[in-house]
Design an enzyme around this catalytic site. Structure first.
Site, PDB file in Angstrom:
ATOM      1  N   GLU A 143      -5.752   1.258  -5.928  1.00  9.42           N
ATOM      2  CA  GLU A 143      -6.544   1.838  -4.987  1.00  9.42           C
ATOM      3  C   GLU A 143      -8.129   1.623  -5.315  1.00  9.42           C
ATOM      4  OE1 GLU A 143      -5.581   3.003  -2.512  1.00  9.42           O
ATOM      5  OE2 GLU A 143      -3.395   3.231  -2.773  1.00  9.42           O
ATOM      6  N   HIS A 146      -9.320   0.223   5.066  1.00  4.42           N
ATOM      7  CA  HIS A 146      -8.583   0.504   3.661  1.00  4.42           C
ATOM      8  C   HIS A 146      -7.186  -0.130   3.686  1.00  4.42           C
ATOM      9  CE1 HIS A 146      -7.949   2.997  -0.047  1.00  4.42           C
ATOM     10  NE2 HIS A 146      -6.786   2.867   0.377  1.00  4.42           N
ATOM     11  N   GLU A 147      -6.447   0.202   4.502  1.00  2.00           N
ATOM     12  CA  GLU A 147      -5.148  -0.261   4.582  1.00  2.00           C
ATOM     13  C   GLU A 147      -5.105  -1.904   4.764  1.00  2.00           C
ATOM     14  OE1 GLU A 147      -3.174   1.628   3.701  1.00  2.00           O
ATOM     15  OE2 GLU A 147      -4.351   3.370   4.073  1.00  2.00           O
ATOM     16  N   ASP A 172       3.289  10.563  -8.305  1.00  2.00           N
ATOM     17  CA  ASP A 172       2.501  11.012  -7.184  1.00  2.00           C
ATOM     18  C   ASP A 172       1.420  11.922  -7.726  1.00  2.00           C
ATOM     19  OD1 ASP A 172       4.041   9.913  -5.306  1.00  2.00           O
ATOM     20  OD2 ASP A 172       5.007  11.564  -4.528  1.00  2.00           O
ATOM     21  N   HIS A 222      -5.729  -3.518   1.403  1.00  2.28           N
ATOM     22  CA  HIS A 222      -4.485  -3.725   0.537  1.00  2.28           C
ATOM     23  C   HIS A 222      -3.771  -4.670   0.598  1.00  2.28           C
ATOM     24  CE1 HIS A 222      -3.932   0.123  -1.779  1.00  2.28           C
ATOM     25  NE2 HIS A 222      -4.147   0.960  -0.745  1.00  2.28           N
ATOM     26  N   GLU A 257       0.293   1.036   3.512  1.00  4.55           N
ATOM     27  CA  GLU A 257      -0.277  -0.474   3.628  1.00  4.55           C
ATOM     28  C   GLU A 257       0.992  -1.401   3.765  1.00  4.55           C
ATOM     29  OE1 GLU A 257      -0.511   0.421  -0.900  1.00  4.55           O
ATOM     30  OE2 GLU A 257      -0.898   1.708   1.159  1.00  4.55           O
ATOM     31  N   TYR A 272      -8.755   6.387  -6.628  1.00  6.20           N
ATOM     32  CA  TYR A 272      -9.488   5.808  -5.455  1.00  6.20           C
ATOM     33  C   TYR A 272     -11.105   5.834  -5.700  1.00  6.20           C
ATOM     34  CZ  TYR A 272      -5.344   6.691  -2.745  1.00  6.20           C
ATOM     35  OH  TYR A 272      -4.188   6.690  -2.109  1.00  6.20           O
TER      36      TYR A 272
END
Length: 627
Positions: A338, A315-316, A397, A319, A291, A405
């Site tokens: 998220e 979705h992006e 990560d 953001h 994003e 999410y």
């Protein structure tokens, strides 16, 4: 004259007031930065960057970036130094203000965090400048030769999230620290350079480009891409960048970008970044999308030809509010980025394509959440099924799972059920507006919601809501259950086919990608090789151009040892870098000794095409040792 003198005094007073305010703004107070970030060496309560001026040269031949990064800084009165995050950068020279050369210290290397760069400050230091060079294998940088792209030219792109910006820019690499930036980038002639900033739309024959990002952003949203690219406008505020060979497909699937943007604005307020463009990257990009403000990076695997995978773009885009505008303070609070974004994404898709379409997406989220939670719990990582994470000593990560999410989405959907959609929408608009260009942690959000949603509307707050959802492990018993009519029809079609043996009862003519995915998910484990063969003869799944469908098909083919699909699977794994597809396919292959040999043979050919984000995880999965 008296009036003029009085007016002059008023004006002088205003300037004096503004000057005092600006001086105060350049001084850090004890109330700043109450959210310590364990993934950054920076001490922003002492000294922090506020603006970056980045001057760089891109060297494709040696796969390096040579750059000078100059920072405006803000510091406390007692600050003796400023600390930046770096990882494997070659620091050549540092100076303060215009030409005050200074010593510096790089602390001991940490495998995850890299090295802390300590720079001494004098009382009058206003800027620091760092001359440096990136290593050939900087983790954020993906250098592609011409054969690895859709065209005939090399390509470079970055991936800074979560803490990889420090591998190509010395920076205070924390989502809780924001700065504006300007840049000058020199690239080989014939290439277009793009950043998460105001961008050119045509190639400059000199190879020189200038950029400006006037809204403050955290380091993980720093982005750069260089390649032979074209631009196509899709609306007043939207457009597409892509390699020439990809552009036609990109236009087919992404022509509705402006409608996406306008729909999002109707839901939660004005888009604050002026322009929303999408860059379709070569296949090795490790994520579905990233994003980066003003320039979303997208995988070409969303180009299905029927727009059925463009929810990723929604979705992006979402953001731009949740994440870019209001940011998780630390990576322990990742769900705030998220979970909100998935919720917003599904609301956009519902507005554009109807309730049942959104429910299909929610049903897929429900499945992925159950699988992820079970896997984490079975592997002894139940604590990672909490929304509020504890990532100390670990790469952030590892928190990028379906928990953040999908559990985050269902939590917000639960809040909507309790408060009512109208109240919740009003609350979200207020939340995005009042916290614009700020960072927030989980506890701050909960308090804000208690006061401005439940308290404001006199709604009773369920006693165990936060303890169950935010701090509790697993999936709460009161999780809202999505209900898709189309998915129910798929399940009935599968039952009819298997009961009658007549595959023609599967009327797939108008199925979307999501319906095909649900079809694969609902196939019983008892399905035989002969039935798998019949499916391929009927629908030619092995030669599908849809990456989502291919992934599910290859998983089925591996389980049933359907060898005719293995050649296409190898080609797919070599030419696709999206981690979402790679991990499950390789994981399924290595469940048998034969499959493990096949996986390693393919991986040896494919690894050089993958970004660090992908091969770092795959090396561990496959126990692969590099020379």
């Amino acid at each position: 004259m008296k009036k003029l003198a009085l007016l002059f005094c008023v004006i002088l007073g205003l300037f004096s007031c503004n000057e005092n305010k600006n001086m105060e703004n350049n001084r850090i107070t004890s109330t700043d930065f109450q959210n310590p970030d364990q993934h950054s060496f920076a001490k922003p309560q002492e000294a922090l960057i506020t603006h970056l001026n980045w001057n760089s040269t891109i060297d494709f031949e040696n796969k390096t970036i040579q750059a000078i990064a100059q920072y405006d800084i803000r510091k406390s009165q007692s600050a003796k130094e400023i600390i930046l995050d770096t990882k494997n950068l070659e620091i050549e020279k540092i100076w303060r203000n215009e030409n005050d050369s200074t010593d510096f210290e790089l602390k001991e290397q940490d495998e995850i965090l890299g090295q802390a760069l300590h720079i001494p400050l004098s009382k009058d230091t206003k800027t620091i400048s760092i001359q440096y060079k990136t290593p050939e294998k900087a983790e954020a940088l993906q250098w592609l030769n011409a054969q690895q792209t859709a065209g005939d030219s090399p390509f470079l792109f970055t991936q800074s999230q979560a803490i990889l910006c420090r591998t190509w820019i010395p920076i205070q690499d924390s989502p809780g620290i924001r700065f504006t930036y300007e840049a000058k980038v020199k690239v080989p002639e014939g290439n277009l350079a793009l950043m998460s900033a105001e961008n050119p739309q045509k190639i400059d024959s000199t190879g020189n480009y200038s950029f400006k990002m006037q809204q403050p952003i955290p380091a993980y949203l720093m982005a750069l891409a260089v390649g032979k690219l074209e631009y196509h406008e899709t609306g007043e505020e939207t457009g597409i960048y892509a390699e020439p060979a990809t552009m036609e497909k990109a236009i087919t699937d992404l022509e509705d970008l402006q409608s996406f943007l306008e729909t999002a604005e109707k839901l939660y307020g004005k888009y604050r970044w002026e322009q929303f463009d999408v860059l379709v990257l070569p296949p090795s990009f490790p994520f579905g999308g990233m994003e980066n403000p003003r320039l979303t990076f997208a995988t070409p695997t969303i180009l299905s030809g029927d727009k059925s995978l463009v929810s990723l773009i929604a979705h992006e885009l979402a953001h731009s509010w949740s994440g870019n505008l209001v940011t998780n303070a630390t990576w322990d609070d990742f769900w705030l980025n998220e979970g909100f974004t998935v919720y917003f994404e599904y609301r956009i898709m519902e507005e554009l394509y109807g309730k049942d379409y959104a429910e299909m997406l929610a049903s897929i989220s429900f499945k992925e959440l159950k699988e992820e939670a079970k896997e984490l719990i079975d592997n002894g990582n139940a604590a990672d099924t909490r929304l509020k994470l504890e990532l100390s000593g670990r790469n952030p990560d590892v928190g990028m799972t379906a928990i953040a999410y999908d559990k985050g989405y269902f939590f917000l959907r639960k809040i909507e059920e309790i408060s009512g959609r109208g109240n919740f929408d009003e609350f979200l608009k207020q939340y995005f507006n009042e916290h614009a260009f700020e960072s927030i942690n989980t506890e701050q959000f909960i308090l804000y919601m208690e006061q401005n949603l439940f308290g404001k509307n006199d709604i009773e707050l369920p006693k165990e809501l936060f303890s169950n959802w935010v701090y509790g492990t697993g999936i709460p018993n009161d999780l809202p259950k999505p209900n898709s009519v189309k998915f129910i029809n798929i399940e009935q079609s599968i039952a009819k086919w298997l009961n009658t043996g007549n595959i023609d009862t599967l009327n797939t003519l108008e199925w979307s990608t999501h319906e095909f995915l649900h079809f694969f998910h609902q196939l019983p484990d008892s399905i035989e090789y002969a039935e798998v063969k019949l499916l391929d003869e009927k629908f030619d799944f092995t030669n599908s151009s849809n990456s989502e469908i291919l992934t599910e098909w290859f998983l089925l083919a591996i389980k049933k040892e359907f060898i005719p699909a293995y050649g296409a699977m190898e080609n797919f794994l070599i030419n696709t870098g999206r981690k979402k597809f790679l991990m499950p396919i390789y994981a399924e292959l290595i469940k048998t000794e034969t499959g493990k040999r096949i996986a390693l043979n393919i991986y040896k050919k494919a690894r050089e095409n993958y970004h660090y984000v992908s091969y770092n995880s795959l090396d561990k999965l496959l126990n692969y040792k590099t020379d």
